[in-house]
Design a protein around this motif. Structure first.
Motif, PDB file in Angstrom:
ATOM      1  N   TRP A 108       0.811  -1.211   0.000  1.00  0.00           N
ATOM      2  CA  TRP A 108       0.000   0.000   0.000  1.00  0.00           C
ATOM      3  C   TRP A 108       0.849   1.268   0.000  1.00  0.00           C
ATOM      4  O   TRP A 108       0.343   2.354  -0.282  1.00  0.00           O
ATOM      5  CB  TRP A 108      -0.924   0.018   1.224  1.00  0.00           C
ATOM      6  N   LEU A 109       2.137   1.151   0.326  1.00  0.00           N
ATOM      7  CA  LEU A 109       2.963   2.351   0.489  1.00  0.00           C
ATOM      8  C   LEU A 109       3.120   3.139  -0.812  1.00  0.00           C
ATOM      9  O   LEU A 109       2.828   4.339  -0.845  1.00  0.00           O
ATOM     10  CB  LEU A 109       4.326   1.957   1.074  1.00  0.00           C
ATOM     11  N   PRO A 110       3.562   2.512  -1.929  1.00  0.00           N
ATOM     12  CA  PRO A 110       3.640   3.286  -3.180  1.00  0.00           C
ATOM     13  C   PRO A 110       2.268   3.701  -3.693  1.00  0.00           C
ATOM     14  O   PRO A 110       2.127   4.773  -4.286  1.00  0.00           O
ATOM     15  CB  PRO A 110       4.345   2.340  -4.145  1.00  0.00           C
ATOM     16  N   ALA A 111       1.247   2.856  -3.445  1.00  0.00           N
ATOM     17  CA  ALA A 111      -0.107   3.193  -3.919  1.00  0.00           C
ATOM     18  C   ALA A 111      -0.642   4.422  -3.201  1.00  0.00           C
ATOM     19  O   ALA A 111      -1.185   5.342  -3.836  1.00  0.00           O
ATOM     20  CB  ALA A 111      -1.040   1.999  -3.717  1.00  0.00           C
ATOM     21  N   LEU A 112      -0.482   4.463  -1.881  1.00  0.00           N
ATOM     22  CA  LEU A 112      -0.996   5.593  -1.110  1.00  0.00           C
ATOM     23  C   LEU A 112      -0.202   6.863  -1.404  1.00  0.00           C
ATOM     24  O   LEU A 112      -0.772   7.956  -1.543  1.00  0.00           O
ATOM     25  CB  LEU A 112      -0.949   5.257   0.383  1.00  0.00           C
ATOM     26  N   THR A 113       1.112   6.740  -1.511  1.00  0.00           N
ATOM     27  CA  THR A 113       1.946   7.896  -1.854  1.00  0.00           C
ATOM     28  C   THR A 113       1.569   8.439  -3.229  1.00  0.00           C
ATOM     29  O   THR A 113       1.466   9.656  -3.421  1.00  0.00           O
ATOM     30  CB  THR A 113       3.434   7.514  -1.830  1.00  0.00           C
ATOM     31  N   GLY A 114       1.371   7.525  -4.185  1.00  0.00           N
ATOM     32  CA  GLY A 114       0.972   7.951  -5.523  1.00  0.00           C
ATOM     33  C   GLY A 114      -0.375   8.635  -5.533  1.00  0.00           C
ATOM     34  O   GLY A 114      -0.591   9.598  -6.285  1.00  0.00           O
ATOM     35  N   ILE A 147      12.142  11.591 -14.117  1.00  0.00           N
ATOM     36  CA  ILE A 147      13.362  10.855 -14.473  1.00  0.00           C
ATOM     37  C   ILE A 147      14.524  11.295 -13.595  1.00  0.00           C
ATOM     38  O   ILE A 147      15.290  10.466 -13.077  1.00  0.00           O
ATOM     39  CB  ILE A 147      13.678  11.063 -15.964  1.00  0.00           C
ATOM     40  N   VAL A 148      14.671  12.606 -13.389  1.00  0.00           N
ATOM     41  CA  VAL A 148      15.766  13.122 -12.569  1.00  0.00           C
ATOM     42  C   VAL A 148      15.604  12.691 -11.115  1.00  0.00           C
ATOM     43  O   VAL A 148      16.576  12.283 -10.460  1.00  0.00           O
ATOM     44  CB  VAL A 148      15.842  14.660 -12.678  1.00  0.00           C
ATOM     45  N   THR A 149      14.377  12.768 -10.583  1.00  0.00           N
ATOM     46  CA  THR A 149      14.152  12.381  -9.195  1.00  0.00           C
ATOM     47  C   THR A 149      14.401  10.893  -8.998  1.00  0.00           C
ATOM     48  O   THR A 149      14.968  10.471  -7.972  1.00  0.00           O
ATOM     49  CB  THR A 149      12.719  12.734  -8.751  1.00  0.00           C
ATOM     50  N   LEU A 150      13.990  10.072  -9.967  1.00  0.00           N
ATOM     51  CA  LEU A 150      14.280   8.641  -9.880  1.00  0.00           C
ATOM     52  C   LEU A 150      15.790   8.408  -9.856  1.00  0.00           C
ATOM     53  O   LEU A 150      16.286   7.577  -9.079  1.00  0.00           O
ATOM     54  CB  LEU A 150      13.651   7.908 -11.065  1.00  0.00           C
ATOM     55  N   ALA A 183      18.060  12.508   2.886  1.00  0.00           N
ATOM     56  CA  ALA A 183      17.836  12.591   1.437  1.00  0.00           C
ATOM     57  C   ALA A 183      16.386  12.923   1.127  1.00  0.00           C
ATOM     58  O   ALA A 183      16.100  13.723   0.232  1.00  0.00           O
ATOM     59  CB  ALA A 183      18.234  11.268   0.777  1.00  0.00           C
ATOM     60  N   SER A 184      15.457  12.319   1.870  1.00  0.00           N
ATOM     61  CA  SER A 184      14.037  12.605   1.658  1.00  0.00           C
ATOM     62  C   SER A 184      13.736  14.067   1.918  1.00  0.00           C
ATOM     63  O   SER A 184      12.978  14.709   1.171  1.00  0.00           O
ATOM     64  CB  SER A 184      13.183  11.715   2.572  1.00  0.00           C
ATOM     65  N   ALA A 185      14.325  14.605   2.975  1.00  0.00           N
ATOM     66  CA  ALA A 185      14.106  16.017   3.303  1.00  0.00           C
ATOM     67  C   ALA A 185      14.685  16.932   2.229  1.00  0.00           C
ATOM     68  O   ALA A 185      14.058  17.925   1.832  1.00  0.00           O
ATOM     69  CB  ALA A 185      14.725  16.337   4.660  1.00  0.00           C
ATOM     70  N   LEU A 186      15.877  16.618   1.740  1.00  0.00           N
ATOM     71  CA  LEU A 186      16.496  17.459   0.714  1.00  0.00           C
ATOM     72  C   LEU A 186      15.693  17.439  -0.582  1.00  0.00           C
ATOM     73  O   LEU A 186      15.526  18.473  -1.235  1.00  0.00           O
ATOM     74  CB  LEU A 186      17.926  16.998   0.450  1.00  0.00           C
ATOM     75  N   LEU A 187      15.184  16.273  -0.956  1.00  0.00           N
ATOM     76  CA  LEU A 187      14.363  16.197  -2.160  1.00  0.00           C
ATOM     77  C   LEU A 187      13.082  17.006  -1.998  1.00  0.00           C
ATOM     78  O   LEU A 187      12.652  17.709  -2.912  1.00  0.00           O
ATOM     79  CB  LEU A 187      14.031  14.733  -2.476  1.00  0.00           C
ATOM     80  N   LEU A 188      12.459  16.911  -0.824  1.00  0.00           N
ATOM     81  CA  LEU A 188      11.257  17.705  -0.569  1.00  0.00           C
ATOM     82  C   LEU A 188      11.546  19.197  -0.650  1.00  0.00           C
ATOM     83  O   LEU A 188      10.720  19.986  -1.115  1.00  0.00           O
ATOM     84  CB  LEU A 188      10.695  17.351   0.805  1.00  0.00           C
ATOM     85  N   LEU A 189      12.741  19.596  -0.196  1.00  0.00           N
ATOM     86  CA  LEU A 189      13.083  21.019  -0.135  1.00  0.00           C
ATOM     87  C   LEU A 189      13.429  21.620  -1.495  1.00  0.00           C
ATOM     88  O   LEU A 189      13.406  22.847  -1.636  1.00  0.00           O
ATOM     89  CB  LEU A 189      14.260  21.226   0.815  1.00  0.00           C
ATOM     90  N   THR A 190      13.743  20.790  -2.488  1.00  0.00           N
ATOM     91  CA  THR A 190      14.201  21.348  -3.764  1.00  0.00           C
ATOM     92  C   THR A 190      13.208  22.323  -4.400  1.00  0.00           C
ATOM     93  O   THR A 190      13.621  23.382  -4.878  1.00  0.00           O
ATOM     94  CB  THR A 190      14.577  20.234  -4.762  1.00  0.00           C
ATOM     95  N   ALA A 197       9.181  15.398  -6.245  1.00  0.00           N
ATOM     96  CA  ALA A 197      10.427  15.120  -5.520  1.00  0.00           C
ATOM     97  C   ALA A 197      10.157  14.786  -4.054  1.00  0.00           C
ATOM     98  O   ALA A 197      11.041  14.258  -3.370  1.00  0.00           O
ATOM     99  CB  ALA A 197      11.376  16.312  -5.618  1.00  0.00           C
ATOM    100  N   ALA A 198       8.963  15.106  -3.569  1.00  0.00           N
ATOM    101  CA  ALA A 198       8.607  14.793  -2.174  1.00  0.00           C
ATOM    102  C   ALA A 198       8.162  13.348  -1.998  1.00  0.00           C
ATOM    103  O   ALA A 198       7.760  12.957  -0.894  1.00  0.00           O
ATOM    104  CB  ALA A 198       7.503  15.737  -1.704  1.00  0.00           C
ATOM    105  N   THR A 199       8.215  12.544  -3.048  1.00  0.00           N
ATOM    106  CA  THR A 199       7.754  11.158  -2.974  1.00  0.00           C
ATOM    107  C   THR A 199       8.415  10.366  -1.844  1.00  0.00           C
ATOM    108  O   THR A 199       7.717   9.726  -1.047  1.00  0.00           O
ATOM    109  CB  THR A 199       7.970  10.445  -4.323  1.00  0.00           C
ATOM    110  N   PRO A 200       9.755  10.393  -1.704  1.00  0.00           N
ATOM    111  CA  PRO A 200      10.349   9.654  -0.577  1.00  0.00           C
ATOM    112  C   PRO A 200       9.915  10.199   0.784  1.00  0.00           C
ATOM    113  O   PRO A 200       9.716   9.427   1.719  1.00  0.00           O
ATOM    114  CB  PRO A 200      11.854   9.836  -0.798  1.00  0.00           C
TER     115      PRO A 200
END
Length: 402
Positions: free
Chosen positions: A132-138, A157-160, A309-316, A330-333
């Motif tokens: 459920w984690l990727p489904a709920l995040t998506g 693509i860049v975030t992946l 890393a999750s925080a930095l991606l969210l902050l971009t 980018a906030a996915t993680p």
């Protein structure tokens, strides 16, 4: 023993472990159904859009012709990325624009699915697969993924690439593997989207010098690569044009409806003459100090890189002056991590987070209408909502839960 560890910590090993025959058949059936739907919907619904892809497609053509990439005459649809970004589209300009659009759309769709799966793996911490984690995040971030796809952007693509970079970095820390792949992935992401440079301080603080050197070497090579079409002098000129173009085009875009950066928030709230740049820089410095605290207070944690890393991606999107709403993919993680740690939050806070996530997912133009949607975007509601998520990441670090 090392092979067993690698199987547990590698993305490929993880996917092999969680997939069985029934799931593989179900996934294949879903992909076939999705493919059929895409072929039916793409010509009439998506093909006329993807305007950002058209900009990048045209930039790749101009690159091969040795022409300047940055033109005021292009109006709103101007190429704003480093010259290397245009190289990524060279393989597509041999196709007619409609065919190239479809190829890019499908690649972006696959990257979006990969991003959700990789983020779920990143935050699962070796625990049992949570389907459920990727489904709920998506579901929460669906509007941003759909906007990304409709524009033909490259953020998925860049975030992946950045999430896989973090996975590789973790493998290095655990198994002392080669740093080359991690460094190349980070270098490619940073050369394409400069906001990825937000990871450089973390790389230095974590003393990942091999990654630093490999990525720096890649960036140097990326700087000189356009000499193939421009020559040395022309390459210097086109990079100067890029920086000049950014300086001139960025300030008017701060008050754009879709700008979700901290600078954009202050510019919208303060109005003309408000020192948005100065105050925004102060806020960004304060956020940087909070991140420094988070890194320095991680001594007792076994996998501190996940939250950082999750925080930095969210902050971009928040700290980049040209942070657009769809960049919040980018906030996915970060969203996946909040869900993975949801049981650790107090009961009242879980309800609060539920309201925050509902607001993120339901902030839709078609649902709210032009007037209310424009009002909420002018108030920079997405910016505030994702700052709340950032605050919860800091709380997890304070409690030594991630």
């Amino acid at each position: 023993m090392s092979n067993e560890l690698f199987d547990n910590y590698s993305l490929v090993g993880y996917l092999v472990k969680i997939m069985n025959l029934k799931k593989a058949i179900l996934l294949a059936a879903l992909l076939l159904l999705l493919s059929a739907g895409l072929f039916l919907l793409f010509p009439g619904r998506i093909l006329p859009r993807m305007v950002d892809f058209e900009v990048n497609y045209k930039a790749a053509q101009r690159l091969t012709w040795g022409e300047t990439l940055y033109r005021v005459a292009d109006g709103h649809y101007q190429f704003k990325y480093p010259p290397l970004a245009a190289f990524l589209y060279l393989a597509l300009i041999s196709f007619p624009l409609p065919v190239a659009k479809f190829i890019w759309f499908y690649l972006s769709l696959l990257a979006s699915a990969g991003l959700l799966l990789a983020s779920a793996y990143l935050v699962s911490k070796g625990q049992k697969w949570r389907w459920w984690l990727p489904a709920l995040t998506g579901l929460i971030l669906a509007r941003y993924f759909l906007r990304e796809l409709s524009l033909g952007q490259i953020n998925a693509i860049v975030t992946l690439a950045l999430v896989v970079f973090i996975l590789q970095w973790e493998t290095i820390m655990i198994l002392n593997k080669s740093h080359i792949i991690a460094g190349l992935l980070f270098g490619l992401a940073a050369a394409t989207k400069p906001y990825a440079l937000i990871f450089f301080p973390l790389i230095i603080l974590r003393r990942a010098w091999e990654i630093f050197l490999v990525s720096l070497g890649f960036l140097v090579g990326a700087f000189f690569l356009p000499t193939i079409f421009y020559g040395l002098r022309g390459n210097w000129i086109v990079h100067k044009e890029w920086l000049s173009h950014l300086r001139q085009s960025t300030p008017p875009l701060l008050t754009s409806q879709d700008n979700v950066s901290i600078y954009g928030l202050l510019a919208k709230w303060g109005g003309p003459g408000f020192p948005a740049w100065t105050l925004g820089t102060i806020v960004v410095v304060l956020i940087a100090l909070l991140m420094l605290w988070a890194v320095l207070s991680s001594s007792r944690l076994s996998r501190p890189l996940i939250l950082e890393a999750s925080a930095l991606l969210l902050l971009t999107p928040l700290v980049s002056p040209l942070g657009w709403d769809y960049t919040f993919i980018a906030a996915t993680p970060a969203v996946s991590l909040i869900f993975a740690k949801f049981s650790f939050f107090r009961p009242w806070d879980r309800y609060f987070l539920g309201v925050v996530f509902a607001a993120i997912s339901l902030l839709l133009y078609d649902l709210l209408g032009r007037k209310l949607y424009s009002l909420l975007m002018a108030a920079c509601l997405p910016t505030l909502l994702f700052l709340v998520i950032f605050g919860h990441l800091l709380w997890l670090r304070y409690k030594k839960l991630a």
